[in-house]
Design an enzyme around this catalytic site. Sequence first.
Site, short mmCIF file in Angstrom:
data_model
loop_
_atom_site.label_atom_id
_atom_site.label_comp_id
_atom_site.label_asym_id
_atom_site.label_seq_id
_atom_site.Cartn_x
_atom_site.Cartn_y
_atom_site.Cartn_z
N TYR A 83 4.42 73.14 12.65
CA TYR A 83 5.78 72.81 13.10
C TYR A 83 6.30 71.48 12.58
O TYR A 83 7.35 71.04 12.99
CB TYR A 83 5.86 72.82 14.63
N CYS A 86 -30.71 83.16 40.44
CA CYS A 86 -31.69 83.89 41.24
C CYS A 86 -32.65 84.49 40.22
O CYS A 86 -32.23 85.16 39.28
CB CYS A 86 -30.99 85.00 42.03
N LYS A 136 9.24 68.89 29.54
CA LYS A 136 8.08 69.50 30.20
C LYS A 136 8.54 70.39 31.34
O LYS A 136 9.35 69.97 32.17
CB LYS A 136 7.16 68.40 30.75
N GLU A 167 12.16 74.54 20.33
CA GLU A 167 10.92 75.25 19.96
C GLU A 167 9.95 75.21 21.13
O GLU A 167 10.04 74.33 21.97
CB GLU A 167 10.21 74.50 18.82
N ASP A 207 0.58 74.04 23.85
CA ASP A 207 -0.40 73.20 24.52
C ASP A 207 -1.76 73.39 23.84
O ASP A 207 -2.60 74.14 24.32
CB ASP A 207 -0.47 73.59 26.00
N CYS A 220 -31.31 82.93 47.08
CA CYS A 220 -30.29 83.89 46.67
C CYS A 220 -29.63 84.47 47.92
O CYS A 220 -30.32 84.98 48.81
CB CYS A 220 -30.91 85.01 45.85
N LYS A 230 6.74 74.16 23.08
CA LYS A 230 5.79 73.05 22.99
C LYS A 230 4.40 73.63 23.26
O LYS A 230 4.06 73.94 24.41
CB LYS A 230 6.14 71.95 23.98
N CYS A 274 -33.44 91.85 42.01
CA CYS A 274 -32.38 91.50 42.96
C CYS A 274 -31.27 92.55 42.87
O CYS A 274 -30.73 92.79 41.79
CB CYS A 274 -31.82 90.12 42.63
N CYS A 280 -30.66 88.57 47.92
CA CYS A 280 -32.03 89.06 48.11
C CYS A 280 -32.92 88.03 48.79
O CYS A 280 -34.07 88.33 49.13
CB CYS A 280 -32.64 89.49 46.77
S1 IVH Z 1 6.81 68.03 16.70
C1 IVH Z 1 6.11 63.33 15.57
N1 IVH Z 1 6.77 70.40 17.69
O1 IVH Z 1 3.15 67.95 21.46
C2 IVH Z 1 5.58 64.37 16.44
N2 IVH Z 1 5.13 68.86 18.45
O2 IVH Z 1 3.27 65.83 23.45
C3 IVH Z 1 6.35 65.61 16.21
N3 IVH Z 1 3.53 69.82 20.06
O3 IVH Z 1 1.99 65.39 19.39
C4 IVH Z 1 5.71 66.71 16.84
N4 IVH Z 1 4.39 71.83 20.08
O4 IVH Z 1 0.88 67.73 19.26
C5 IVH Z 1 6.20 69.20 17.71
N5 IVH Z 1 6.86 72.58 18.45
C6 IVH Z 1 6.27 71.39 18.46
C7 IVH Z 1 5.14 71.10 19.24
C8 IVH Z 1 4.59 69.82 19.22
C9 IVH Z 1 3.43 71.05 20.54
C10 IVH Z 1 2.62 68.72 20.41
C11 IVH Z 1 2.28 67.75 19.32
C12 IVH Z 1 2.75 66.43 19.83
C13 IVH Z 1 2.67 66.64 21.32
C14 IVH Z 1 3.49 65.68 22.09
#
Ligand code: IVH
Length: 696
Positions: A235, A435, A323, A124, A128, A417, A126, A440, A420
């Site tokens: 998720y 400014c 990552k 899945e 941010d 500025c 991840k 200006c 001007c």
């Molecule tokens: S599952 C028990 N699925 O990434 C924790 N986490 O760096 C299970 N995160 O704390 C989390 N996308 O905040 C899961 N598809 C995803 C995610 C995800 C982002 C975050 C989440 C987690 C952090 C860890």
Amino acid sequence: MKVFSGEKMTKSEIEKRIAELRGLIEKANRDYYDLHQPTVGDRDYDLWEAELLRLEKENPEFATDDSPVRNVAGGVSEGFAKVTHEPPMQSLDKTHSKEELSDFDSYVRAQLHSTPDTYTYLVEPKIDGVSLSLRYENGILVRAATRGNGRVGDDITANARTIKTIPQVLPDTAPRTLEVRGEAYMTREGFVELNKRQAAAGLEEFANPRNACAGSLKQLDAKVTAERPLDVVIYNAGGVGCDGFASHSEMIAAFREWGFPVAPWSKSCKTMDEVFSAIDELQERRHSFQFEIDGAVIKIDERKFYDILGATAHGPRWARAYKYAPERAETIVESITVQVGRTGILTPVAELKPTELAGSVISRATLHNADQIARQDIRIGDHVWLVKAGDVIPAIDSVIPEKRTGSEQAFTMPTACPVCGGAVVRAEGEVAVRCVNPVCPAQLSRRIEHFASRNALDIRALGETVVDELVGQKLVTDPLDLFSLRAVDLYAVEISGHRFGKNALTVMDALEAAKALPLHRWLFAMGIPNVGVTVAKDIAAEHGKLSELANSRVLLDVIANDEKKGKERQILPIKVEAAKAVLGFFASDYGQRFLARLAMFGIDPASEKKTPVKAEGPLVGMGCVLTGTLSRPRGEYAKLIEEAGGIVQNAVTSKTRYLIAGENTGATKTEKARKLGTEVINEQQLLDLLRSKALS
Ligand code: IVH
């Protein structure tokens, strides 16, 4: 600082290095989670973390329970009620290479060797963002909380209710008591727009969508959150209501059915090779999502293995994060120039050695303000890492101090500025230097450029150079002067040695078309502080014509309501600062002249038709009036009613189907309602109605 570099360190050096790394990580965590103001790049952070983990593993005598690598980062904030997570909200162990992932798989295989069943992986995105938990009781959202330190988070229910995609009421097929977990995020587009607004108001810009999201969820005033473009992806299972699913993918499918937004992409994989290609595919798709991703999450799909695999204090052993290396490029700050914006704000800009990054060549990056430059300690001549904030805006992630030669020069903000030569000031509470010369030319040029920009009046042929030329030749001294320009004058204007020529006609056509553009486009074009695209749309939706804004009841109400200090929560999503700014604009001499000139040109922009009310839901087409003292903010109920297709009215009329009477409702009101055939119900009955498909 001695960085571990392969040669043998003595025990005391190791102990010192561990303390140093913990200090660095803890400070970075505070800057990132509490202050929403990151001071180190992701990569440096990950390297410190990996080094600390390794040193603690190799030297267990120095490992302690309070080490930042054994705890979930992200503190709780003041001003919010606390919520205890049961079970705790965990984090995920990270991997940075396919080898590390293979090690993870070997571990899983070894643990599960005695079970005859095979396991499947799910890959899945991840996301941010900021993790959060949503709790429903009786099918109604009762609590939203941040992760906090994993065990205790902040109660952000009021803020989460403003996120439109979070269901407030669940369908009957969902468990009555349910907790789900996921990630809140700010859309990339929304982040760009928000930062423009912040900059225009002289406020600190957010470093990235994640920080902007965290800052938005931690607002003590939900009205501010309501204006922020937030969304969620669910998720993970919470502590209640999620049992009984054989697999994670079945659970996610159920979440989707119950109305939760789930990840738009995921892949089921039988082998590690499939996992690796899914990770690569996701990386290729990463820019197509509305959210930023910083990697992939690899989860075992079959939930029966979760208990066998267990968890560490940091995260479950049935999942790993992978990552991606951040997309960044090394470049050099050749100089720092200063731009003057339409509100007079001076913005330092790094002029960079042109460098390719994620598909485009970048030669400039905003440095926001002097504070930011000082925080990052960016000097002219520095080698720096360039990234794209929110995947779009070039930004300097960090300086590469090892490459300093000593000839780098610190930057100081000019005291006048640069365009001007006028005085500059820094207002209290702002990070920006402005400014203050009202005439200006730089400010005027940028105002006109904004007036002509895509989301405003969209006069394409009027770019920066043309506008500078028109202002320089004094052909235009105010945005509205564009409408009295003559084609012949424009035709003859010379831009870098070339006649503007036929482009003049394009401009004339666009100006003609602009006269008929809807109210929100004009309102945005006028460049009133605090009025961005979204606010302009919200205000326009409540008004018929531009000329009505000067004496708007709605805007006055917004201000009056706020002065009652939130007793009666705002139904309109318009913020007070914006309402004050719009009224202030029209009350000013300039605003009056602006209106008079528009009238002379025969322009009075009108609002677009309101979006039709929802065509489905238990309250379709039914008028509802809220009265009396209610246990939840009126705006919340209004939102629920509208989501169910109902129409919120201010007073009972013959078209009102329900009068929702809170405590202390006067008898005359209920009498009148009954006479008009309106049913009088209480809050609980309303909630029951909202949940029922058909009414009995
Ligand atoms: S599952 C028990 N699925 O990434 C924790 N986490 O760096 C299970 N995160 O704390 C989390 N996308 O905040 C899961 N598809 C995803 C995610 C995800 C982002 C975050 C989440 C987690 C952090 C860890």
